[in-house]
Enzyme design. Structure first.
Site, mmCIF file in Angstrom:
data_model
loop_
_atom_site.group_PDB
_atom_site.id
_atom_site.type_symbol
_atom_site.label_atom_id
_atom_site.label_comp_id
_atom_site.label_asym_id
_atom_site.label_seq_id
_atom_site.Cartn_x
_atom_site.Cartn_y
_atom_site.Cartn_z
ATOM 1 N N LYS A 298 0.836 -1.203 0.000
ATOM 2 C CA LYS A 298 0.000 0.000 0.000
ATOM 3 C C LYS A 298 0.872 1.255 0.000
ATOM 4 O O LYS A 298 0.610 2.201 -0.751
ATOM 5 C CB LYS A 298 -0.952 -0.010 1.210
ATOM 6 N N GLN B 72 -4.925 -1.338 9.540
ATOM 7 C CA GLN B 72 -4.800 -2.668 8.952
ATOM 8 C C GLN B 72 -5.385 -3.709 9.913
ATOM 9 O O GLN B 72 -5.042 -3.731 11.098
ATOM 10 C CB GLN B 72 -3.319 -2.971 8.645
ATOM 11 N N ASP C 180 -11.249 3.103 3.953
ATOM 12 C CA ASP C 180 -11.535 1.665 3.905
ATOM 13 C C ASP C 180 -13.050 1.402 3.923
ATOM 14 O O ASP C 180 -13.498 0.285 3.684
ATOM 15 C CB ASP C 180 -10.907 0.968 5.117
HETATM 16 N N1 GUN Z 1 -7.266 -6.803 6.203
HETATM 17 C C1 GUN Z 1 -7.652 -7.582 5.174
HETATM 18 N N2 GUN Z 1 -8.187 -6.825 4.193
HETATM 19 C C2 GUN Z 1 -8.130 -5.547 4.613
HETATM 20 C C3 GUN Z 1 -8.533 -4.313 4.042
HETATM 21 O O1 GUN Z 1 -9.063 -4.216 2.931
HETATM 22 N N3 GUN Z 1 -8.317 -3.222 4.797
HETATM 23 C C4 GUN Z 1 -7.751 -3.282 6.019
HETATM 24 N N4 GUN Z 1 -7.589 -2.149 6.692
HETATM 25 N N5 GUN Z 1 -7.372 -4.404 6.583
HETATM 26 C C5 GUN Z 1 -7.564 -5.531 5.875
#
Ligand code: GUN
Length: 283
Positions: free
Chosen positions: A52, A96, A119
């Protein structure tokens, strides 16, 4: 059978974001900013956050990663989010997941300013999605919708089976499909006869983390199959939740793993963060 090439589509979206970042920069001197909060030392989470941050850099975003040990308290995470809420250079905040068990994840997500919730996990944005109002939509299901759009796959009136009912994937996926006038079935671990649901579906969308869960006999001839699973086998191979070699010949369209939905998730995160920055520019 046609492969849905998420890698190529994601690259196209990333270059569009990059162009828009340059324009935003020229017009308003705004640089989109993303803050990522990473707790603990889960290798998969670290790998995702690294990807990311790299993607942010490539499109010209400002980005910071707050790494915290898994002994961190709920209050310390809350304080960091509040700091990011107040930071005018930060447009998007991403925590995350998963968080360590002693942390109340729902409470943490509620601290994020909904206007920075790139998100789409804050209950405010979840509610807006369900009622079909504009707002931030979770990146993975949004990426799947972009794939349908790109490949001209119609959803109105289609029978869609979503396998998995998580807050991150299955539930928002179902809401988006319903908003697009599909007939949606959501299955999960307590579903008694999974095959009965998948085998009549025009479109199957699966993301549960079980390699080989979807077998050829569970798929209708001509179906569209979207595989959101990412599993590392003992021999090191990366596979999805679909028995790809057996299922693919029956499909009209199918996503590969890797190179399918995975790259779309990050592209949508960039797109959501750009949207947040544009909203700042308009204020
Ligand atoms: N963990 C697994 N997928 C995601 C996601 O799309 N966003 C976040 N923040 N954590 C995750």
């Amino acid at each position: 059978m046609q492969l849905i090439d998420g890698k190529t589509l994601a690259a196209k979206i990333r270059s569009q974001v990059k162009e828009e970042v340059e324009r935003l920069n020229d017009e308003s001197e705004i640089v989109p900013g993303l803050a990522v909060i990473l707790v603990g030392d889960d290798p998969a989470s670290h790998a995702y956050v690294k990807m990311k941050a790299k993607a942010c850099k490539e499109v010209g975003f400002y980005s910071i990663v707050h790494e915290m040990p898994d002994t961190i308290s709920q209050e310390e995470i809350v304080a960091t989010i509040e700091m990011m809420n107040a930071n005018p250079r930060i447009d998007g905040i991403l925590v995350q997941l998963p968080l360590p068990p002693h942390i109340d994840t729902e409470r943490i997500l509620e601290v994020i300013d909904p206007a920075k919730d790139v998100d789409g996990f804050h209950p405010y944005n979840v509610g807006r999605l369900v009622t079909k109002l504009p707002g931030f939509v979770p990146c993975t299901p949004l990426g799947v919708m972009k794939m349908f759009e790109e490949y001209g796959i119609q959803l109105q009136g289609k029978d869609v089976c979503v396998v998995g009912a998580s807050n991150i994937v299955g539930k928002p996926m179902a809401a988006l499909l319903l908003n697009a006038d599909a007939t949606v079935t959501v299955t999960h671990i307590y579903t008694r006869d999974l095959a009965a649901h998948t085998s009549t579906a025009d479109i199957i969308i699966v993301g549960v983390g079980v390699p080989g869960l979807i077998k050829a006999e569970m798929v209708k001839e001509g179906a569209v199959v979207i595989d959101i699973g990412i599993n590392r086998l003992e021999d090191g191979r990366l596979v999805g939740d679909v028995d790809f070699d057996a299922v693919a010949p029956k499909c009209s369209y199918i996503t590969p793993v890797p190179g399918g939905v995975g790259p779309m998730t990050i592209a949508m995160l960039l797109s959501n963060t750009l949207q947040a920055a544009k909203a700042r520019a308009a204020r």
